[in-house]
Design a protein around this motif. Structure first.
Motif, PDB file in Angstrom:
ATOM      1  N   GLN A 250       0.822  -1.221   0.000  1.00  0.00           N
ATOM      2  CA  GLN A 250       0.000   0.000   0.000  1.00  0.00           C
ATOM      3  C   GLN A 250       0.856   1.271   0.000  1.00  0.00           C
ATOM      4  O   GLN A 250       0.335   2.377  -0.040  1.00  0.00           O
ATOM      5  N   LEU A 251       2.180   1.111   0.052  1.00  0.00           N
ATOM      6  CA  LEU A 251       3.064   2.278   0.067  1.00  0.00           C
ATOM      7  C   LEU A 251       3.247   2.806  -1.357  1.00  0.00           C
ATOM      8  O   LEU A 251       3.142   2.054  -2.326  1.00  0.00           O
ATOM      9  N   SER A 252       3.559   4.098  -1.448  1.00  0.00           N
ATOM     10  CA  SER A 252       3.844   4.673  -2.766  1.00  0.00           C
ATOM     11  C   SER A 252       5.232   4.207  -3.211  1.00  0.00           C
ATOM     12  O   SER A 252       5.997   3.655  -2.416  1.00  0.00           O
ATOM     13  N   TYR A 253       5.552   4.457  -4.473  1.00  0.00           N
ATOM     14  CA  TYR A 253       6.855   4.045  -5.016  1.00  0.00           C
ATOM     15  C   TYR A 253       7.993   4.649  -4.193  1.00  0.00           C
ATOM     16  O   TYR A 253       8.945   3.950  -3.809  1.00  0.00           O
TER      17      TYR A 253
ATOM     18  N   GLN B 293       7.891   5.759  -1.075  1.00  0.00           N
ATOM     19  CA  GLN B 293       7.923   5.199   0.284  1.00  0.00           C
ATOM     20  C   GLN B 293       8.554   3.804   0.294  1.00  0.00           C
ATOM     21  O   GLN B 293       9.296   3.470   1.210  1.00  0.00           O
ATOM     22  N   LYS B 294       8.243   3.042  -0.751  1.00  0.00           N
ATOM     23  CA  LYS B 294       8.845   1.706  -0.849  1.00  0.00           C
ATOM     24  C   LYS B 294      10.366   1.841  -0.954  1.00  0.00           C
ATOM     25  O   LYS B 294      11.125   1.086  -0.353  1.00  0.00           O
TER      26      LYS B 294
ATOM     27  N   GLY C 213      11.864   8.827  -8.249  1.00  0.00           N
ATOM     28  CA  GLY C 213      10.608   8.634  -7.524  1.00  0.00           C
ATOM     29  C   GLY C 213      10.568   9.332  -6.176  1.00  0.00           C
ATOM     30  O   GLY C 213       9.553   9.275  -5.488  1.00  0.00           O
TER      31      GLY C 213
END
Lengths: 275, 254
Positions: free
Chosen positions: A127-130, A132-133, A157
């Motif tokens: 569920q994390l954004s790119y 955040q990942k 990103g």
């Protein structure tokens, strides 16, 4: 230490990407691996990580062939690729499943880094954004305390505040025994962080110098039309150029200008360092 | 402390745990779905036609074989997807541990869990049968035939383990296709050899049986060749495919 000797590689037998490549990477440095798209940066990182094998020559990481993928060596390598997919589990679960493989994993450091990146153990990875990942992988990678960290386009990103956060975290986390190799084509993102600079073009290392050596031998300054420079390009406020440093004064290194200059005139720029 | 680069039971345990928990949800859904389907069928049969319950064992094992082959074919999926392969291939474990973890999960743990699920289903069906019809004898999945089937599964799943390493996509179907092609080629070859050896007899209106071939030839076909085939299947197939899978893992690149 990472060392390649006469390393040759090609995705097909006839087309060689690297031909007898020699390079040494020493602890305590943050290497900036710069190059255009398709220059071979990612491939070189993959060879160092043991993900791709050389066709001939060798690539050793801390004295062992990287292609052997020995657990003792892999404990000391962590790679953050440009494209990745994480399992649909929580950060805490991911850490409990993967951290035990790394003998020197520092859970306190991970806690600090996750806080710094505003992530928690309860966050679900899918569920994390790119961005955040990428921050999570960065936090995990730094916490492994691996002696060799390989990052492929780590600032892709990331938003503007995250880019400076990235530089700050890297500078604060690394120790003298670690080697960090950052591959990027976004040279401005990593100014003031990387040293030495390695520029790779069409499978060849065309430039490999420390920041100190670069600012000792070259100056980066506005130039007037007609002045002979090693390289010059037109910007909004006139021409900026790279000149041999004959006066001994130190100018601020313009990474983008250097990169463009080396890619278009590597021969003459490298000659300055030989003199 | 010096790291053991060849084999560590601790790393093997960690790898199995990682494999199970990373894909736990989909594994549970698949196992739950198939078990539920078998349970409903068994309960219905136990209620409406108790005498046919014994015949369901074949269905249980068919599901176990197909499910096991599909599970085995997908065990190295992480390695074949470029966005995931880096984390699998750079994980600090040896090739021996990668192979052992995959084999233990798909070749040993899977049939054990399947057998336990089958036993639970049969137990439940037997209970219903005992409640509804008074005469029902207790049936169990733990029989010599079951053990023989498990042995066949353990041996044949090694082919799918090789397929799991060798093929990058649609591993199950591609392995199945490869097996069909190989068995077709072998059948054609043996047919041609048979025709070359005995084709002339057939044209003369003769049939081959124990009366018109020499005792040595008879022994070759009835004793040596079947024994050799049994030996190859029982003792050589599994090690051969495990070794080739090991090399496949060793040579795998991104």
């Amino acid at each position: 230490m990472v060392q390649t000797e006469k390393l040759s590689f090609g995705y097909t037998r006839t087309q060689r990407l690297f031909e007898k490549l020699d390079i040494s990477l020493l602890p305590g440095n943050i290497y900036g691996l710069l190059g255009k798209n398709g220059a071979g940066k990612t491939t070189l990182l993959r060879i160092i990580a043991g993900l791709t094998f050389p066709r001939s020559g060798s690539c050793t990481v801390f004295g062992n062939e990287s292609s052997h993928r020995l657990p003792g060596v892999l404990q000391d390598i962590y790679m953050i690729p440009e494209e990745y997919s994480l399992p649909p589990i929580r950060i805490g679960t991911y850490v409990s499943l993967n951290a035990p493989f790394y003998g020197r994993f520092d859970h306190e450091k991970l806690k600090w880094l996750l806080e710094e990146f505003q992530l928690t153990s309860n966050n679900k990875l899918h569920q994390l954004s790119y961005g955040q990942k990428k921050k999570f992988l960065l936090a995990f990678g730094l916490s492994t305390n691996a002696r060799l960290l390989l990052m492929d386009e780590p600032t892709n990103g990331l938003d503007i505040p995250s880019k400076s956060q990235f530089r700050r975290v890297i500078a604060a986390s690394l120790t003298e025994e670690q080697i960090l190799v950052i591959s990027t084509h976004q040279v401005r993102d990593l100014e003031n962080l990387i040293d030495p600079i390695i520029i790779i073009d069409e499978g060849e290392i065309i430039f490999n110098q420390s920041l100190d050596s670069i600012t000792t031998h070259l100056t980066f300054e506005p130039v007037k039309e007609g002045v002979r420079a090693l390289y010059a390009e037109e910007g909004f406020s006139g021409y900026s150029g790279i000149l041999p440093n004959t006066s001994g004064k130190t100018t601020r290194l313009d990474m983008e200008l250097l990169f463009n200059g080396v890619v278009s005139n590597a021969k003459e720029i490298n000659q300055v360092f030989e003199n | 402390m010096e790291t053991n680069n060849i084999f560590s039971t601790h790393r093997l345990y960690l790898l199995i745990r990682r494999q199970v928990f990373s894909n736990g949800k989909s594994l549970l859904i698949a196992l739950g779905g198939v078990s539920g389907f078998l349970l409903i069928i068994s309960v219905l049969v136990a209620y409406f036609n108790p005498s046919a319950l014994i015949g369901l064992t074949a269905l249980y094992f068919t599901c176990m074989f197909i499910g096991g082959y599909i599970f085995t074919s997908n065990i190295f999926n992480e390695m074949h997807q470029i966005q995931k392969s880096y984390s699998f291939l750079t994980l600090p474990v040896s090739i021996n541990e990668r192979l052992a973890a995959a084999w233990l999960l798909t070749g040993i743990l899977f049939p054990i869990v399947s057998l336990l699920i089958m036993a639970a289903i049969v137990l439940l069906a037997n209970l219903i049968m005992n409640l509804t019809v008074d005469m029902a004898p207790f049936q169990s999945v733990f029989s010599p035939t079951s053990l023989k089937l498990i042995k066949i599964y353990v041996i044949t799943q090694s082919l799918f383990l090789l397929g799991a390493v060798y093929f990058r996509k649609n591993n199950f179907l591609k392995t199945l296709l490869a097996l069909i092609v190989v068995s077709l080629v072998l059948n054609i070859y043996t047919g041609l050899v048979g025709w070359a050896l005995f084709g002339s007899l057939n044209s003369e209106g003769m049939h081959i049986d124990g009366n018109n071939i020499s005792p040595a030839m008879n022994q070759l076909f009835t004793d040596y060749i079947p024994n050799m085939a049994r030996f190859v299947f029982n003792y050589l197939t599994l090690p051969f495919f495990l070794v080739t899978t090991w090399f496949g893992l060793k040579e795998r690149q991104v």
